[in-house]
Design a protein around this motif. Sequence first.
Motif, PDB file in Angstrom:
ATOM      1  N   GLY A 138      -4.102   8.120  11.580  1.00  0.00           N
ATOM      2  CA  GLY A 138      -4.978   9.293  11.460  1.00  0.00           C
ATOM      3  C   GLY A 138      -6.420   8.777  10.875  1.00  0.00           C
ATOM      4  O   GLY A 138      -7.096   9.604  10.293  1.00  0.00           O
ATOM      5  N   ASP A 139      -6.676   7.601  11.285  1.00  0.00           N
ATOM      6  CA  ASP A 139      -7.941   7.010  10.626  1.00  0.00           C
ATOM      7  C   ASP A 139      -8.989   7.089  11.855  1.00  0.00           C
ATOM      8  O   ASP A 139     -10.287   6.730  11.287  1.00  0.00           O
ATOM      9  N   THR A 140      -8.986   7.509  12.944  1.00  0.00           N
ATOM     10  CA  THR A 140      -9.902   7.426  13.959  1.00  0.00           C
ATOM     11  C   THR A 140     -10.842   8.693  13.662  1.00  0.00           C
ATOM     12  O   THR A 140     -10.588   9.763  13.424  1.00  0.00           O
ATOM     13  N   GLU A 141     -12.152   8.348  13.953  1.00  0.00           N
ATOM     14  CA  GLU A 141     -13.112   9.427  13.751  1.00  0.00           C
ATOM     15  C   GLU A 141     -13.099  10.509  14.616  1.00  0.00           C
ATOM     16  O   GLU A 141     -12.894  10.072  15.958  1.00  0.00           O
ATOM     17  N   VAL A 142     -13.175  11.790  14.441  1.00  0.00           N
ATOM     18  CA  VAL A 142     -12.997  12.681  15.384  1.00  0.00           C
ATOM     19  C   VAL A 142     -14.062  13.030  16.194  1.00  0.00           C
ATOM     20  O   VAL A 142     -13.975  13.508  17.454  1.00  0.00           O
ATOM     21  N   GLY A 143     -15.360  12.391  16.151  1.00  0.00           N
ATOM     22  CA  GLY A 143     -16.384  12.295  16.991  1.00  0.00           C
ATOM     23  C   GLY A 143     -15.897  11.809  18.528  1.00  0.00           C
ATOM     24  O   GLY A 143     -16.638  11.953  19.460  1.00  0.00           O
ATOM     25  N   LEU A 170      -3.436  14.870  18.749  1.00  0.00           N
ATOM     26  CA  LEU A 170      -2.060  14.251  19.034  1.00  0.00           C
ATOM     27  C   LEU A 170      -2.346  13.284  20.250  1.00  0.00           C
ATOM     28  O   LEU A 170      -1.519  12.100  20.508  1.00  0.00           O
ATOM     29  N   GLU A 171      -3.192  13.341  21.154  1.00  0.00           N
ATOM     30  CA  GLU A 171      -3.472  12.546  21.930  1.00  0.00           C
ATOM     31  C   GLU A 171      -4.011  11.090  21.660  1.00  0.00           C
ATOM     32  O   GLU A 171      -3.561   9.976  21.929  1.00  0.00           O
ATOM     33  N   ASN A 172      -4.640  10.887  20.318  1.00  0.00           N
ATOM     34  CA  ASN A 172      -4.950   9.811  19.654  1.00  0.00           C
ATOM     35  C   ASN A 172      -3.962   9.246  19.177  1.00  0.00           C
ATOM     36  O   ASN A 172      -3.587   7.923  19.073  1.00  0.00           O
ATOM     37  N   LEU A 173      -2.895   9.951  18.738  1.00  0.00           N
ATOM     38  CA  LEU A 173      -1.409   9.573  18.001  1.00  0.00           C
ATOM     39  C   LEU A 173      -0.737   8.537  19.091  1.00  0.00           C
ATOM     40  O   LEU A 173      -0.400   7.718  18.702  1.00  0.00           O
ATOM     41  N   ARG A 227      -7.209  12.265  10.170  1.00  0.00           N
ATOM     42  CA  ARG A 227      -6.413  12.788   9.154  1.00  0.00           C
ATOM     43  C   ARG A 227      -7.177  13.918   8.168  1.00  0.00           C
ATOM     44  O   ARG A 227      -6.607  15.205   7.677  1.00  0.00           O
ATOM     45  N   GLU A 228      -8.360  13.803   8.104  1.00  0.00           N
ATOM     46  CA  GLU A 228      -9.173  14.765   7.146  1.00  0.00           C
ATOM     47  C   GLU A 228      -9.350  16.011   7.809  1.00  0.00           C
ATOM     48  O   GLU A 228      -9.146  17.229   7.303  1.00  0.00           O
ATOM     49  N   VAL A 229      -9.344  16.111   9.176  1.00  0.00           N
ATOM     50  CA  VAL A 229      -9.379  17.110  10.138  1.00  0.00           C
ATOM     51  C   VAL A 229      -7.984  17.907  10.135  1.00  0.00           C
ATOM     52  O   VAL A 229      -7.894  19.087  10.035  1.00  0.00           O
ATOM     53  N   ALA A 230      -6.885  17.154  10.144  1.00  0.00           N
ATOM     54  CA  ALA A 230      -5.371  17.657  10.294  1.00  0.00           C
ATOM     55  C   ALA A 230      -5.382  18.384   8.843  1.00  0.00           C
ATOM     56  O   ALA A 230      -4.799  19.717   8.804  1.00  0.00           O
ATOM     57  N   GLN A 231      -5.995  17.876   7.801  1.00  0.00           N
ATOM     58  CA  GLN A 231      -5.717  18.573   6.447  1.00  0.00           C
ATOM     59  C   GLN A 231      -6.477  19.915   6.506  1.00  0.00           C
ATOM     60  O   GLN A 231      -6.138  20.917   5.953  1.00  0.00           O
TER      61      GLN A 231
END
Length: 285
Positions: A125-130, A278-281, A246-250
């Motif tokens: 979960g460390d990818t930036e959501v941008g 989920l796509e990133n996962l 991860r931060e956005v999931a939280q």
Amino acid sequence: MNVADVMTPRDALVTVSLPGTRDDALEYLQEREFSSVPVVKDAEGEEAFRGLVSRQTLIEHPDEDQLAMLAENGPTTTADTSIEDAARLMVTEGARRVPVVDGQLEGIVTITDVIRAIAEDEVAGDTEVGDLATRTVNTVYVETPLTVAEREISYADVPYAVVLDDDAAMCGVLTEVDILEVARIVEGEADTGESIANQDDEWMWEGIKAVGNRYLPTRNVEIPAEPVREFMTSDVVTVGETQTAREVAQAMLTHDVEQLPLVSGGELVGVVRDANLLENLYDRS
């Protein structure tokens, strides 16, 4: 991690049983804000899984009362499937809840279960959501009647609309759940016309004549016509481009939402949906 590690087991599941009616499912979908609920049937002492009934199906088929006709088949998975493979299945099939079936219903794994695994650092979960956000944003005007907004969301095939004010600035978010909370089923009657033969009709039997019209009960979903502003969430939680998955999931779990607007320099630039995480996962698997 496998599906068994995150799923809701059968003994903790809310289900509806056949035979049943739409109201059995609507009660759970409204009160518990589920997107769908499993349908089961007793078959010679064994419980058989018969599909899912979703909130969207209830809205789109207001005249159908029988639960058996509203239940839909869809993808299933098994308890030993990896979280990454389950994420791939959810995204490719557009399924928010996937039944875990091995002969019979063993549980349900949901997008929220996978989001929780990301939030708790159980999976990547460390990818930036941008890099993950959807840049095409579904929007609706704040003064749009809710009846129109519901159709707009349905046609856009997304569960939300970002609400814009007179200056085209974001002022709220409207979701399918917001609409379902105020939707209600209304009973009525439909005129079917003269369905009994006239004296001269070739298909008449023994001179039976029509003595009036026949009426059949109908059901309609009634949605208030007041403007979107009365139903939207105005206190909008947003995220920035450098925040991690991860931060956005939280944040999604904390605020109980499926999507969060992405802003940059105070401007709306996209939306991060739970499906994007989920796509990133599975892209990394």
